[in-house]
Design an enzyme around this catalytic site. Structure first.
Site, mmCIF file in Angstrom:
data_model
loop_
_atom_site.group_PDB
_atom_site.id
_atom_site.type_symbol
_atom_site.label_atom_id
_atom_site.label_comp_id
_atom_site.label_asym_id
_atom_site.label_seq_id
_atom_site.Cartn_x
_atom_site.Cartn_y
_atom_site.Cartn_z
ATOM 1 N N GLN A 1 0.846 -1.196 0.000
ATOM 2 C CA GLN A 1 0.000 0.000 0.000
ATOM 3 C C GLN A 1 0.879 1.243 0.000
ATOM 4 O O GLN A 1 1.749 1.399 0.851
ATOM 5 C CB GLN A 1 -0.948 0.063 1.192
ATOM 6 C CG GLN A 1 -1.899 1.257 1.041
ATOM 7 C CD GLN A 1 -2.890 1.427 2.152
ATOM 8 O OE1 GLN A 1 -2.516 1.799 3.261
ATOM 9 N NE2 GLN A 1 -4.163 1.183 1.873
ATOM 10 N N CYS B 1 -6.939 6.929 4.653
ATOM 11 C CA CYS B 1 -6.387 7.265 5.968
ATOM 12 C C CYS B 1 -6.747 8.701 6.334
ATOM 13 O O CYS B 1 -6.509 9.617 5.546
ATOM 14 C CB CYS B 1 -4.881 7.081 5.971
ATOM 15 S SG CYS B 1 -4.123 7.429 7.580
ATOM 16 N N HIS C 1 -13.743 1.014 2.859
ATOM 17 C CA HIS C 1 -14.053 1.057 4.286
ATOM 18 C C HIS C 1 -15.433 1.683 4.406
ATOM 19 O O HIS C 1 -15.648 2.817 3.988
ATOM 20 C CB HIS C 1 -13.010 1.893 5.030
ATOM 21 C CG HIS C 1 -13.155 1.879 6.512
ATOM 22 N ND1 HIS C 1 -12.070 1.740 7.351
ATOM 23 C CD2 HIS C 1 -14.235 1.983 7.316
ATOM 24 C CE1 HIS C 1 -12.500 1.763 8.609
ATOM 25 N NE2 HIS C 1 -13.808 1.920 8.610
ATOM 26 N N GLY D 1 -15.234 -2.484 10.765
ATOM 27 C CA GLY D 1 -16.092 -2.995 11.809
ATOM 28 C C GLY D 1 -16.387 -4.473 11.755
ATOM 29 O O GLY D 1 -17.274 -4.965 12.460
ATOM 30 N N ARG E 1 -8.225 -4.649 12.669
ATOM 31 C CA ARG E 1 -7.880 -4.762 14.091
ATOM 32 C C ARG E 1 -8.259 -6.113 14.696
ATOM 33 O O ARG E 1 -7.541 -6.631 15.559
ATOM 34 C CB ARG E 1 -8.558 -3.625 14.861
ATOM 35 C CG ARG E 1 -7.911 -2.268 14.631
ATOM 36 C CD ARG E 1 -8.783 -1.141 15.160
ATOM 37 N NE ARG E 1 -10.006 -1.025 14.368
ATOM 38 C CZ ARG E 1 -11.174 -0.620 14.868
ATOM 39 N NH1 ARG E 1 -11.277 -0.331 16.148
ATOM 40 N NH2 ARG E 1 -12.233 -0.511 14.082
#
Length: 340
Positions: free
Chosen positions: A75, A105, A176, A218, A239
Site C-alpha cells: 500500500q 487514511c 471502508h 467494523g 484490528r
C-alpha cells in the site's frame, strides 16, 4: 462505463476473498510473517509506505519482505502522479502481487501531505495517479477508500469517485464502509465513531460489476466476514485480525475450502522461534517481533501471563527467543499449576 482491464493472476483474485488490512505501525514484515503462518491463502498488505519514502528514504527497509509472505500487496500513499509512478516502478522489482493506493487514511499527518482520505475530494487527481501507476507496472493497481469524507453525499460523491477510478483502469476497489471526518475526529475515532453503512458498499459493488469490490470496517468476527460474501467480492479484516490473530488459523478452511487442519498455537510459536532466531542474527530486536504476537493466546488460561512475558520480558536486555517458549509454557501448564 468501460470495464477495467483485469490484470494479475487468478491466484491473486482468489486470495482477495479474505485479506488482512494495511495498518500503520502494525502490518510490518514481522507481523506479516506471523499472519502467513496462520493463513496460507489470504492476501496480506504492508503498512502504508509513502511514495516520498520510497524515492528518498531507505528503500530496502521500506520494501523488502520474505517471499513466504506472498501474496502480499504494497500500500502506497501519495498524490504526485510522477512520484507515484517512479515509486511503483521501484516496487515492481520487489515482486509485490498488487500495488494499492491509500485514499482512506484520515490522520492529520496524512492530510498535511495531501494524501489519504482527503483525496476523495479530488477524484480527477487520484485518477491521474492511478493511470501513472498503471503505466509503471503490469501488476494490478488498486485503491482503498472510504464511502466519503465530511459532508460529502455518500451516494453521488462515492459514485463520482468510483467512476473516476474505473475510467483510470483500477483492477479492484477496497471500501471502508464509514465516512472519514477530517475535522473534529481523531484517526482512532474515525475507526469507530462514523456509522457503518455496509448497504452503501453493496450498492456500489452491484453498480460497478464486474469490477471487484471488497468491504472493510467494523468486521470483527469470521461469522460477520462470511456474511459479507453474499454481497461483495471479498472481505478485509484489520484490528480484529491483529488483536486476535489465531482467528486467522480458521480462514483457509472457512473461506478457501482448505482440508488441512487449522494450525495450532504451539506450531506457530515454534515457527516464530526459528524465524526470530534468524532475524536476531541479522540485527533485529526480539521485542519488535513479539509485539505482534501478544494476542495469540487470547481467551486461553494463562493468556495474561503470556502477554506479560511477550511484552515485558522481551524488552529486557539480552532477551532472546527463550521468551517465546516461556510464554508458550504459560498457556500449556495445567490450570492448577497456574493458580496462585
Amino acid at each position: 462505463m468501460n470495464a477495467p482491464d483485469q490484470r494479475g493472476f487468478s491466484a491473486l483474485a482468489r486470495s482477495r476473498r479474505f485479506s488482512v488490512a494495511p495498518m500503520m505501525d502494525w502490518t510490518d514484515r514481522h507481523c506479516r510473517f506471523l499472519h502467513r503462518l496462520l493463513t496460507r491463502e489470504s492476501l496480506l498488505f504492508t503498512e502504508m509506505v509513502t511514495s516520498a519514502a520510497i524515492m528518498h528514504g531507505d528503500v530496502v527497509r521500506h520494501l523488502r519482505f520474505d517471499p513466504v509472505e506472498q501474496p502480499v500487496a504494497l500500500q502506497m500513499g501519495g498524490s504526485d502522479p510522477a512520484e507515484l509512478a517512479a515509486a511503483t516502478a521501484i516496487a515492481h522489482d520487489y515482486g509485490y502481487a498488487e500495488i494499492n493506493l491509500n485514499v482512506g487514511c484520515p490522520s492529520d499527518r496524512v492530510q498535511s501531505g495531501r494524501f489519504g482520505a482527503c483525496l476523495m475530494a479530488e477524484p480527477a487527481l487520484v485518477a491521474e495517479c492511478v493511470r501513472a501507476m498503471r503505466g509503471a507496472t503490469d501488476r494490478p493497481v488498486t485503491v482503498k477508500c472510504r464511502i466519503g469524507i465530511d459532508d460529502q453525499d455518500v451516494e453521488t460523491g462515492l459514485d463520482r469517485f468510483a467512476d473516476a477510478m474505473v475510467e483510470a483502469g483500477i483492477d479492484a476497489l477496497y471500501v471502508h464502509a464509514r465516512k472519514a471526518w477530517l475535522q473534529g475526529l481523531s484517526p482512532k475515532e474515525n475507526r469507530t465513531v462514523p456509522p457503518l453503512d455496509y448497504d452503501r458498499v453493496y450498492r456500489l459493488r452491484a453498480r460497478l460489476a464486474p469490477l471487484p469490490v471488497f468491504i472493510n470496517g467494523g468486521i470483527d468476527t469470521l461469522e460477520l466476514a462470511e456474511a459479507q460474501l453474499a454481497h461483495t467480492d471479498g472481505v478485509m479484516l484489520g484490528r480484529a485480525a491483529y488483536h486476535n490473530p489465531m482467528l486467522l488459523a480458521q480462514v483457509d478452511r472457512r473461506f478457501f475450502g482448505a482440508t488441512t487442519p487449522d494450525v495450532t498455537l504451539e506450531s506457530v510459536m515454534h515457527a516464530m522461534v526459528a524465524y526470530a532466531d534468524r532475524e536476531i542474527a541479522a540485527g533485529a530486536r526480539i521485542n519488535n517481533i513479539t509485539r505482534h504476537m501478544l494476542g495469540l493466546a487470547a481467551g486461553l488460561p494463562g493468556a495474561r501471563q503470556f502477554r506479560q512475558i511477550m511484552s515485558v520480558d522481551a524488552c529486557k536486555p539480552g532477551a532472546d527467543t527463550s521468551v517465546l517458549l516461556r510464554a508458550l509454557d504459560a498457556v500449556q501448564r495445567p490450570p492448577l499449576a497456574q493458580a496462585g
